[in-house]
Design an enzyme around this catalytic site. Structure first.
Site, PDB file in Angstrom:
ATOM      1  N   ARG A 234       5.362   0.780   4.745  1.00 16.59           N
ATOM      2  CA  ARG A 234       5.336  -0.340   3.807  1.00 16.59           C
ATOM      3  C   ARG A 234       5.712  -1.598   4.567  1.00 16.59           C
ATOM      4  O   ARG A 234       6.629  -1.593   5.399  1.00 16.59           O
ATOM      5  CB  ARG A 234       6.311  -0.113   2.643  1.00 16.59           C
ATOM      6  CG  ARG A 234       5.828   0.914   1.615  1.00 16.59           C
ATOM      7  CD  ARG A 234       4.636   0.402   0.836  1.00 16.59           C
ATOM      8  NE  ARG A 234       4.204   1.299  -0.224  1.00 16.59           N
ATOM      9  CZ  ARG A 234       3.276   2.227  -0.103  1.00 16.59           C
ATOM     10  NH1 ARG A 234       2.702   2.426   1.085  1.00 16.59           N
ATOM     11  NH2 ARG A 234       2.908   2.968  -1.139  1.00 16.59           N
ATOM     12  N   GLU A 263       0.421  -8.575   0.747  1.00 15.65           N
ATOM     13  CA  GLU A 263      -0.927  -8.042   0.927  1.00 15.65           C
ATOM     14  C   GLU A 263      -1.841  -8.533  -0.186  1.00 15.65           C
ATOM     15  O   GLU A 263      -1.455  -8.493  -1.351  1.00 15.65           O
ATOM     16  CB  GLU A 263      -0.888  -6.506   0.948  1.00 15.65           C
ATOM     17  CG  GLU A 263      -0.122  -5.954   2.130  1.00 15.65           C
ATOM     18  CD  GLU A 263      -0.092  -4.425   2.198  1.00 15.65           C
ATOM     19  OE1 GLU A 263      -0.703  -3.777   1.323  1.00 15.65           O
ATOM     20  OE2 GLU A 263       0.545  -3.898   3.127  1.00 15.65           O
ATOM     21  N   HIS A 282      -4.435  -2.091   5.254  1.00  8.69           N
ATOM     22  CA  HIS A 282      -3.796  -1.010   4.505  1.00  8.69           C
ATOM     23  C   HIS A 282      -4.794   0.116   4.215  1.00  8.69           C
ATOM     24  O   HIS A 282      -5.082   0.459   3.065  1.00  8.69           O
ATOM     25  CB  HIS A 282      -3.190  -1.534   3.197  1.00  8.69           C
ATOM     26  CG  HIS A 282      -2.081  -0.651   2.674  1.00  8.69           C
ATOM     27  ND1 HIS A 282      -1.033  -1.125   1.915  1.00  8.69           N
ATOM     28  CD2 HIS A 282      -1.856   0.674   2.811  1.00  8.69           C
ATOM     29  CE1 HIS A 282      -0.225  -0.128   1.595  1.00  8.69           C
ATOM     30  NE2 HIS A 282      -0.711   0.986   2.131  1.00  8.69           N
TER      31      HIS A 282
END
Length: 322
Positions: A234, A263, A282
């Site tokens: 994360r 993000e 991601h």
């Protein structure tokens, strides 16, 4: 009477069809906040991911019994609040392990061998003669890998490292992992020792109050100047401003990042213009096979939780004991 469930992320057609056989399904665009909250108020369950679901959003949702996230991480939820309300939260921890471990190793190899940078160099027509030291990278095989958080994904990374790349594996974890120690020769050490000794530091911890900014300026300074940081866990586990400073100052050699504090990452982030950074959007579990398996698992989790038959993949088991 069938349960009513809210689907707030697109699902594969066959998974969606299966859910419609099991329950009354309401599709909602989660970006339309008011409509999403209104739908939750009349729902028995919901399935989706990436959207932050706050306590305020489910106030008045008296029918809500279960939430199913299509992910292993669950930092988009206030777990303590859900538990107080008696709402079961489920996740998909096993089906994405191998794909995410593949992504971790892709980042390690790409950062160490400068794959993205040099592919761009070739594409720009700059390859006019044999490569020299200016294009050299560093080896991965035989090096020391430090894994912070040796759970399912960390264990899969350790297996690739030890058995595939003959790497020495160190790990920092709240508890010992005897299987990894036995099968991969992994050695448990304190975080500071790991940072000082590892050639690659791989972060595999969930995001919590304890792990937020776990890696900041002091930790980066403790690493070798030749070390490479890999974060596919994360984004907020790393203090991004401190990482930028460390990369610019040569405190560490490079970074491979699949996650960021915000993000999508801002287009003007310095990380995007650094030659010693590999940045991905991601994609840890983003393969056709794995995302389908995750969606199916999450759907089965939700129906099982609503039916009272689910025995695994439950984040807050205290609800069942209440």
């Amino acid at each position: 009477m069938k349960s009513r469930i809210v689907v707030y992320k697109p699902l594969p057609e066959d998974v969606f069809a299966w859910l419609r056989e099991q329950a009354e399904v309401i599709e909602v665009d989660a970006s339309k906040h008011d409509a999403f909250v209104a739908a939750l108020k009349d729902a028995d369950g919901a399935i989706g991911s990436t959207v932050q679901i706050t306590p305020a959003m489910i106030d008045g949702a008296s029918r809500l019994k279960a939430l199913s996230t299509i992910s292993v991480g669950y930092d988009a939820f206030d777990v303590a609040d859900l538990t107080r309300r008696g709402i079961v939260l489920t996740h998909t921890p096993d089906v994405l392990t191998e794909s995410t471990a593949d992504t971790v190793f892709a980042l390690m190899l790409a950062a160490a061998r400068r794959v993205v940078e040099l592919a761009g160099w070739v594409g720009a027509g700059k390859w006019s003669q044999g490569v020299g030291p200016e294009q050299f990278g560093v080896d991965v095989h035989g090096k020391t890998l430090g894994i912070v958080g040796l759970g399912r994904i960390g264990g899969a990374v350790a297996r690739r490292a030890a058995l595939g790349f003959n790497m020495n594996v160190l790990y920092a974890n709240r508890s010992a992992n005897p299987e990894a120690e036995r099968q991969y020769g992994a050695r448990r050490v304190e975080l500071n020792a790991l940072l000082e000794q590892a050639d690659f530091v791989c972060l595999q911890v969930p995001l919590s109050n304890e792990t937020r900014h776990l890696i900041g300026a002091p930790q980066l300074k403790a690493m070798k100047k030749t070390a490479i940081l890999i974060n596919a866990a994360r984004g907020p586990v790393v203090d991004e401003a401190a990482l930028i400073d460390a990369l610019q100052a040569g405190t560490i050699l490079a970074a491979g990042l699949d996650v960021f504090e915000q993000e999508p990452i801002a287009a003007d982030s310095p990380l995007l213009t650094m030659r010693n950074v590999v940045a991905l959007p991601h994609i840890g579990s983003a393969t056709h096979e794995t995302r389908h398996a995750m969606a199916r698992c999450a759907a089965e989790n939700l129906i099982g939780a609503l039916n009272g038959t689910l025995a695994r993949n439950i984040v807050n088991r205290e609800v069942l004991r209440g």
